[in-house]
Design a protein around this motif. Sequence first.
Motif, mmCIF file in Angstrom:
data_model
loop_
_atom_site.group_PDB
_atom_site.id
_atom_site.type_symbol
_atom_site.label_atom_id
_atom_site.label_comp_id
_atom_site.label_asym_id
_atom_site.label_seq_id
_atom_site.Cartn_x
_atom_site.Cartn_y
_atom_site.Cartn_z
ATOM 1 N N ASP A 279 56.413 10.784 46.621
ATOM 2 C CA ASP A 279 57.662 10.447 45.943
ATOM 3 C C ASP A 279 58.561 9.693 46.928
ATOM 4 O O ASP A 279 58.553 9.961 48.133
ATOM 5 C CB ASP A 279 58.357 11.725 45.466
ATOM 6 C CG ASP A 279 59.574 11.424 44.610
ATOM 7 O OD1 ASP A 279 59.628 10.345 43.993
ATOM 8 O OD2 ASP A 279 60.501 12.272 44.563
ATOM 9 N N TRP A 280 59.338 8.759 46.428
ATOM 10 C CA TRP A 280 60.215 7.966 47.294
ATOM 11 C C TRP A 280 61.455 8.775 47.676
ATOM 12 O O TRP A 280 61.834 8.837 48.845
ATOM 13 C CB TRP A 280 60.626 6.684 46.571
ATOM 14 C CG TRP A 280 61.413 5.717 47.411
ATOM 15 C CD1 TRP A 280 62.654 5.889 47.943
ATOM 16 C CD2 TRP A 280 60.995 4.404 47.818
ATOM 17 N NE1 TRP A 280 63.036 4.787 48.651
ATOM 18 C CE2 TRP A 280 62.050 3.857 48.592
ATOM 19 C CE3 TRP A 280 59.855 3.642 47.589
ATOM 20 C CZ2 TRP A 280 61.985 2.569 49.141
ATOM 21 C CZ3 TRP A 280 59.795 2.372 48.134
ATOM 22 C CH2 TRP A 280 60.855 1.849 48.904
ATOM 23 N N THR B 113 57.652 6.434 42.121
ATOM 24 C CA THR B 113 59.052 6.084 42.317
ATOM 25 C C THR B 113 59.723 5.521 41.077
ATOM 26 O O THR B 113 59.083 4.897 40.232
ATOM 27 C CB THR B 113 59.173 5.051 43.452
ATOM 28 O OG1 THR B 113 60.521 4.635 43.607
ATOM 29 C CG2 THR B 113 58.315 3.833 43.164
ATOM 30 N N TYR C 156 52.052 1.450 44.235
ATOM 31 C CA TYR C 156 53.150 2.263 43.704
ATOM 32 C C TYR C 156 53.000 2.344 42.197
ATOM 33 O O TYR C 156 52.397 1.482 41.563
ATOM 34 C CB TYR C 156 54.509 1.670 44.077
ATOM 35 C CG TYR C 156 54.892 0.435 43.290
ATOM 36 C CD1 TYR C 156 55.743 0.506 42.197
ATOM 37 C CD2 TYR C 156 54.380 -0.817 43.643
ATOM 38 C CE1 TYR C 156 56.075 -0.619 41.462
ATOM 39 C CE2 TYR C 156 54.700 -1.948 42.925
ATOM 40 C CZ TYR C 156 55.553 -1.850 41.842
ATOM 41 O OH TYR C 156 55.881 -2.974 41.125
#
Length: 219
Positions: free
Chosen positions: A51-52, A79, A98
């Motif tokens: 996770d960002w 994200t 991503y």
Amino acid sequence: MKILIVEDEVGISNFLKQGLEEEGYEISLASNGFEGLELATNNQFDLILLDWMLPKLPGIEVCKGIREKNKTIPILFLTAKDTVQETIEGLKGGANDYIKKPFSFEELLERIKIHFRISDGDEILTLSDIKVDLTKHQIFKDEKEVFLTQREFELLVYLIQNKGKVCTRTQIIEDVWDIHFEYDTGVIDVFMNAIRKKLNLSKEDDCIKTIRGVGYIAN
């Protein structure tokens, strides 16, 4: 295959854990950045879902920390960030790919399978003074080993396997990324710039040429 999920939202991490375990993967969980970085650098994993936006340490810093210890493990960002600049920041930080939240589990599963895919073809590939050992997953230039990320490795192998042919950005997205829907092909240029830098190649190098507005060709 062992996957580490670094995600602070319990509902998401438990959902992913259950779904991926049903697919046969072995899952470990971390709920903050520090924990994720510690687990990733002190244990052996085959892929990391990151996770960002994480407590204690942002995902981008976790990614950079992992890359200092491990150059090849696939890292996929989960994200809500989706601007081109943020995407480039993540890729430069060492991420392989991503996927934007919210996402479907089926799409995520396909992305994971892509990174676990074994390249077909000869065990040793050559391009000028570059040698790629597919079995050992190693790359050498002038007999010196060069370390690429998983996605960079796959892209370089694809170009070499299609030596002499112009590979369009759309073809690369479909054949290497296995993505068959609208996608920002500009990320390919980010990966190519990284490959050239690591292999010490200029844009004018005959080894891998840029076909402006089209794609790339390996000679």
